[in-house]
Scaffold this active site. Structure first.
Site, PDB file in Angstrom:
ATOM      1  N   HIS A 101     -24.695  21.571  91.430  1.00  0.00           N
ATOM      2  CA  HIS A 101     -23.492  22.105  90.788  1.00  0.00           C
ATOM      3  C   HIS A 101     -23.945  22.699  89.463  1.00  0.00           C
ATOM      4  O   HIS A 101     -24.867  22.171  88.835  1.00  0.00           O
ATOM      5  CB  HIS A 101     -22.497  21.005  90.412  1.00  0.00           C
ATOM      6  CG  HIS A 101     -21.955  20.183  91.532  1.00  0.00           C
ATOM      7  ND1 HIS A 101     -22.590  19.090  92.013  1.00  0.00           N
ATOM      8  CD2 HIS A 101     -20.797  20.289  92.226  1.00  0.00           C
ATOM      9  CE1 HIS A 101     -21.858  18.543  92.977  1.00  0.00           C
ATOM     10  NE2 HIS A 101     -20.769  19.241  93.133  1.00  0.00           N
ATOM     11  N   ASP A 104     -24.426  20.041  86.806  1.00  0.00           N
ATOM     12  CA  ASP A 104     -25.429  18.969  86.953  1.00  0.00           C
ATOM     13  C   ASP A 104     -26.697  19.305  86.214  1.00  0.00           C
ATOM     14  O   ASP A 104     -27.449  18.418  85.826  1.00  0.00           O
ATOM     15  CB  ASP A 104     -25.939  18.799  88.406  1.00  0.00           C
ATOM     16  CG  ASP A 104     -24.865  18.680  89.424  1.00  0.00           C
ATOM     17  OD1 ASP A 104     -23.845  18.085  89.102  1.00  0.00           O
ATOM     18  OD2 ASP A 104     -25.079  19.177  90.542  1.00  0.00           O
ATOM     19  N   GLU A 232     -16.328  22.860 102.150  1.00  0.00           N
ATOM     20  CA  GLU A 232     -16.659  21.486 102.522  1.00  0.00           C
ATOM     21  C   GLU A 232     -15.371  20.656 102.624  1.00  0.00           C
ATOM     22  O   GLU A 232     -14.749  20.348 101.600  1.00  0.00           O
ATOM     23  CB  GLU A 232     -17.602  20.898 101.463  1.00  0.00           C
ATOM     24  CG  GLU A 232     -18.039  19.488 101.778  1.00  0.00           C
ATOM     25  CD  GLU A 232     -19.073  18.972 100.779  1.00  0.00           C
ATOM     26  OE1 GLU A 232     -19.926  19.754 100.321  1.00  0.00           O
ATOM     27  OE2 GLU A 232     -19.017  17.776 100.453  1.00  0.00           O
ATOM     28  N   GLU A 268     -19.659  16.955 105.904  1.00  0.00           N
ATOM     29  CA  GLU A 268     -20.289  15.755 105.348  1.00  0.00           C
ATOM     30  C   GLU A 268     -19.871  14.538 106.178  1.00  0.00           C
ATOM     31  O   GLU A 268     -18.686  14.335 106.461  1.00  0.00           O
ATOM     32  CB  GLU A 268     -19.855  15.598 103.887  1.00  0.00           C
ATOM     33  CG  GLU A 268     -20.414  14.350 103.255  1.00  0.00           C
ATOM     34  CD  GLU A 268     -20.355  14.375 101.730  1.00  0.00           C
ATOM     35  OE1 GLU A 268     -20.499  15.459 101.139  1.00  0.00           O
ATOM     36  OE2 GLU A 268     -20.159  13.301 101.150  1.00  0.00           O
ATOM     37  N   HIS A 271     -17.223  12.221 104.722  1.00  0.00           N
ATOM     38  CA  HIS A 271     -15.907  12.867 104.651  1.00  0.00           C
ATOM     39  C   HIS A 271     -15.249  12.827 106.028  1.00  0.00           C
ATOM     40  O   HIS A 271     -14.025  12.682 106.133  1.00  0.00           O
ATOM     41  CB  HIS A 271     -16.035  14.308 104.184  1.00  0.00           C
ATOM     42  CG  HIS A 271     -16.550  14.447 102.780  1.00  0.00           C
ATOM     43  ND1 HIS A 271     -16.740  15.661 102.170  1.00  0.00           N
ATOM     44  CD2 HIS A 271     -16.916  13.500 101.870  1.00  0.00           C
ATOM     45  CE1 HIS A 271     -17.183  15.473 100.931  1.00  0.00           C
ATOM     46  NE2 HIS A 271     -17.315  14.168 100.739  1.00  0.00           N
ATOM     47  N   ASP A 296     -23.860  18.004 104.847  1.00  0.00           N
ATOM     48  CA  ASP A 296     -24.142  17.040 103.785  1.00  0.00           C
ATOM     49  C   ASP A 296     -24.374  15.707 104.481  1.00  0.00           C
ATOM     50  O   ASP A 296     -23.440  15.077 104.999  1.00  0.00           O
ATOM     51  CB  ASP A 296     -22.967  16.949 102.798  1.00  0.00           C
ATOM     52  CG  ASP A 296     -23.139  17.929 101.641  1.00  0.00           C
ATOM     53  OD1 ASP A 296     -24.081  18.746 101.687  1.00  0.00           O
ATOM     54  OD2 ASP A 296     -22.337  17.881 100.688  1.00  0.00           O
ATOM     55  N   ASP A 307     -15.683   6.885  99.681  1.00  0.00           N
ATOM     56  CA  ASP A 307     -16.810   7.791  99.899  1.00  0.00           C
ATOM     57  C   ASP A 307     -18.058   7.170  99.265  1.00  0.00           C
ATOM     58  O   ASP A 307     -18.393   7.482  98.133  1.00  0.00           O
ATOM     59  CB  ASP A 307     -16.447   9.130  99.230  1.00  0.00           C
ATOM     60  CG  ASP A 307     -17.345  10.259  99.659  1.00  0.00           C
ATOM     61  OD1 ASP A 307     -18.048  10.119 100.665  1.00  0.00           O
ATOM     62  OD2 ASP A 307     -17.331  11.308  98.979  1.00  0.00           O
ATOM     63  N   ASP A 309     -21.182   7.462 100.092  1.00  0.00           N
ATOM     64  CA  ASP A 309     -22.336   8.375  99.994  1.00  0.00           C
ATOM     65  C   ASP A 309     -23.675   7.656 100.146  1.00  0.00           C
ATOM     66  O   ASP A 309     -24.591   7.846  99.331  1.00  0.00           O
ATOM     67  CB  ASP A 309     -22.345   9.099  98.633  1.00  0.00           C
ATOM     68  CG  ASP A 309     -21.351  10.251  98.569  1.00  0.00           C
ATOM     69  OD1 ASP A 309     -20.945  10.757  99.620  1.00  0.00           O
ATOM     70  OD2 ASP A 309     -21.004  10.651  97.439  1.00  0.00           O
ATOM     71  N   ASP A 339     -26.466  14.499 100.558  1.00  0.00           N
ATOM     72  CA  ASP A 339     -25.436  14.229  99.548  1.00  0.00           C
ATOM     73  C   ASP A 339     -25.254  12.707  99.555  1.00  0.00           C
ATOM     74  O   ASP A 339     -24.258  12.168 100.029  1.00  0.00           O
ATOM     75  CB  ASP A 339     -24.141  14.963  99.900  1.00  0.00           C
ATOM     76  CG  ASP A 339     -23.167  14.956  98.734  1.00  0.00           C
ATOM     77  OD1 ASP A 339     -23.443  14.236  97.757  1.00  0.00           O
ATOM     78  OD2 ASP A 339     -22.146  15.650  98.800  1.00  0.00           O
TER      79      ASP A 339
HETATM   80  C1  XUL Z   1     -17.891  15.145  96.957  1.00  0.00           C
HETATM   81  C2  XUL Z   1     -18.955  15.993  97.522  1.00  0.00           C
HETATM   82  C3  XUL Z   1     -19.488  17.038  96.615  1.00  0.00           C
HETATM   83  C4  XUL Z   1     -19.816  18.328  97.290  1.00  0.00           C
HETATM   84  C5  XUL Z   1     -20.241  19.417  96.357  1.00  0.00           C
HETATM   85  O1  XUL Z   1     -17.461  14.139  97.792  1.00  0.00           O
HETATM   86  O2  XUL Z   1     -19.361  15.810  98.641  1.00  0.00           O
HETATM   87  O3  XUL Z   1     -20.584  16.510  95.946  1.00  0.00           O
HETATM   88  O4  XUL Z   1     -20.812  18.174  98.235  1.00  0.00           O
HETATM   89  O5  XUL Z   1     -19.325  19.644  95.347  1.00  0.00           O
HETATM   90 CO    CO Z   2     -20.809  16.784  99.798  1.00  0.00          CO
END
Ligand code: XUL
Ligand code: CO
Length: 439
Positions: A101, A104, A232, A268, A271, A296, A307, A309, A339
């Site tokens: 991003h 970041d 996304e 993702e 998600h 992702d 989430d 991750d 991700d």
């Molecule tokens: C948030 C997410 C983000 C996107 C990019 O859940 O997945 O990090 O991948 O903005």
């Molecule tokens: Co993501």
């Protein structure tokens, strides 16, 4: 500059029998599978925000991550050191791509102009590192969710000045992605959704989101950015209802706004599970709609509803994901971006290697198994048998559009001896297990 990971050498493929935790057991970048190397199939990418910026804080506690490059007081010097750490890490793992991003990688300044200057300066350093290595940018994106001004959304905010500010950020992030030769640009609708409909003009918000994405696609054309544009999906978090709920909702939105030719999907795993789907479901839905753009890679926790991750280690899920990717003919120009973040209890720099190695090996093994499943054709045969009745007679009359309700009603009156067959789900799951465990 001194190394950030002095205790880790180049991570190499050593095979499943190796006892070295800092080696790949399944990911052998050079190995050819079905005419492409593993590296070409998998197109792994590091998420800059989780791996190099994230400090491990959560709503109950402050940061835990030991990251020497983040200990530097001056924000620009810190951002520079982070670039060096990132490239050392990616080279040691031989990861060919990264994603970021805008916010970041470089600190905010006192004004948007100063923020843009900081961003450009750090990008210069990245560009030099990219030229010195084989590492490329998989995608860039604009962070349109952290600052207080984005509390009500960005493109769907009730305030037009916020909409304009978000547009400025996307313009700059797209310029930079283009400058770095990025292969994709991602839009995750961070706060594009609502907490209550009592204060929400949904019609205006969705129409504005369509306008915003149209302007972004036009700008990509204006500057000659020929990368893939990706949306996304995510159903909730941070808002209660995110507009980009899942693959089906995003595709319907894109079609409604005439944007489906310009955007594909970045899907993702965690998600998908938040939306009540398997990852395979989301990949399949996108694939059959010619919209599977990039991934992702991560996983959630069945016992937690948010989430999380986590790094993907579930070989069952990676096998089914790789099956969809192979059926899709690959992911290029997309890739497989981790991700994923370490648990805050795994705070040592070396844990970053363990997380990525675990994910890379899980996907490499998933690739091997999925390739084997496709080569033997056993599952393809099951589908062919199951839908056999559409290959002849009334089945082809239906698929070729020669029937209506009247003709089908006459047919049904004459054909009541219907042969309904077992779905054999349990048998098929056992068969899948035998591929995962034995192939
Ligand atoms: C948030 C997410 C983000 C996107 C990019 O859940 O997945 O990090 O991948 O903005
Ligand atoms: Co993501």
């Amino acid at each position: 500059m001194t190394e950030c990971f002095p205790d880790v050498d180049q991570v190499k493929y050593e095979g499943p029998d190796s006892k070295d935790p800092l080696s790949f057991k399944y990911y052998d970048p050079e190995r050819s599978i079905g005419g492409k190397t593993m590296e070409e199939h998998l197109r792994f990418s590091v998420a800059y925000w989780h791996t190099f910026t994230h400090d491990g804080s959560d709503p109950f506690g402050s940061g835990t991550m030991r990251r020497p490059w983040n200990d530097i007081a001056d924000p620009m010097e810190r951002a520079e050191a982070r670039v060096d750490a990132a490239f050392e890490f990616m080279e040691k793992l031989r990861i060919p791509y990264f994603c970021f991003h805008d916010r970041d990688i470089a600190p905010r300044g006192d004004s948007l102009a100063e923020t843009n200057e900081n961003f450009d300066a750090i990008v210069d350093r990245m560009q030099t590192k990219m030229a010195e290595t084989d590492i490329d940018l998989l995608w860039g994106t604009a962070q349109l969710f952290l600052e207080p001004k984005y509390a009500h959304g960005a493109a769907t905010a009730p305030n037009a000045d916020v909409f304009a500010h978000a547009a400025a950020q996307v313009k700059q992030a797209m310029d930079v992605t283009n400058r770095l030769g990025g292969e994709n640009f991602v839009f995750w609708g961070g706060r594009e959704g609502y907490k209550t409909l009592l204060n929400t003009d949904m019609d205006l918000e969705l129409t504005n989101m369509g306008r915003f994405l149209r302007m972004a696609a036009d700008y990509a054309d204006d500057i000659g950015f020929d990368g893939q544009l990706l949306i996304e999906p995510k159903p909730k978090e941070p808002t209660k209802h995110q507009y980009d709920f899942d693959a089906a909702a995003v595709l319907a939105f894109l079609r409604d706004h005439g944007l489906d030719d310009r955007f594909n999907l970045n899907l993702e795993a965690n998600h998908a599970t938040l939306a009540g789907h398997t990852f395979q479901h989301e990949l399949r839905y996108a694939r059959i709609n010619d919209a599977l753009g990039s991934i992702d890679a991560n996983q959630g926790d069945k016992l937690l509803g948010w989430d999380t991750d986590q790094f993907p280690t579930d070989v069952y899920a990676t096998t089914l994901a790789m099956y969809e990717i192979l059926e899709n003919g690959g992911l290029e120009p997309g890739g497989l971006n981790f991700d994923a973040k370490l648990r805050r209890e795994s705070f040592e720099p070396v844990d970053l290697f363990h997380g990525h190695i675990a994910g890379m090996d899980a996907f490499a093994r998933g690739l091997e198994v999925a390739h084997e499943i496709r080569s033997t054709g056993e599952f393809a045969d099951v589908l062919e048998d199951r839908y056999e009745s559409y290959q002849t007679g009334i089945g082809t009359d239906i698929t070729e559009g020669r029937t209506d309700l009247e003709s089908l009603a006459s047919y049904a009156l004459e054909n009541e001896d219907i042969n309904v067959r077992s779905g054999r789900q349990e048998r098929l799951k056992a068969l899948l297990n035998s591929y995962i465990l034995e192939s």
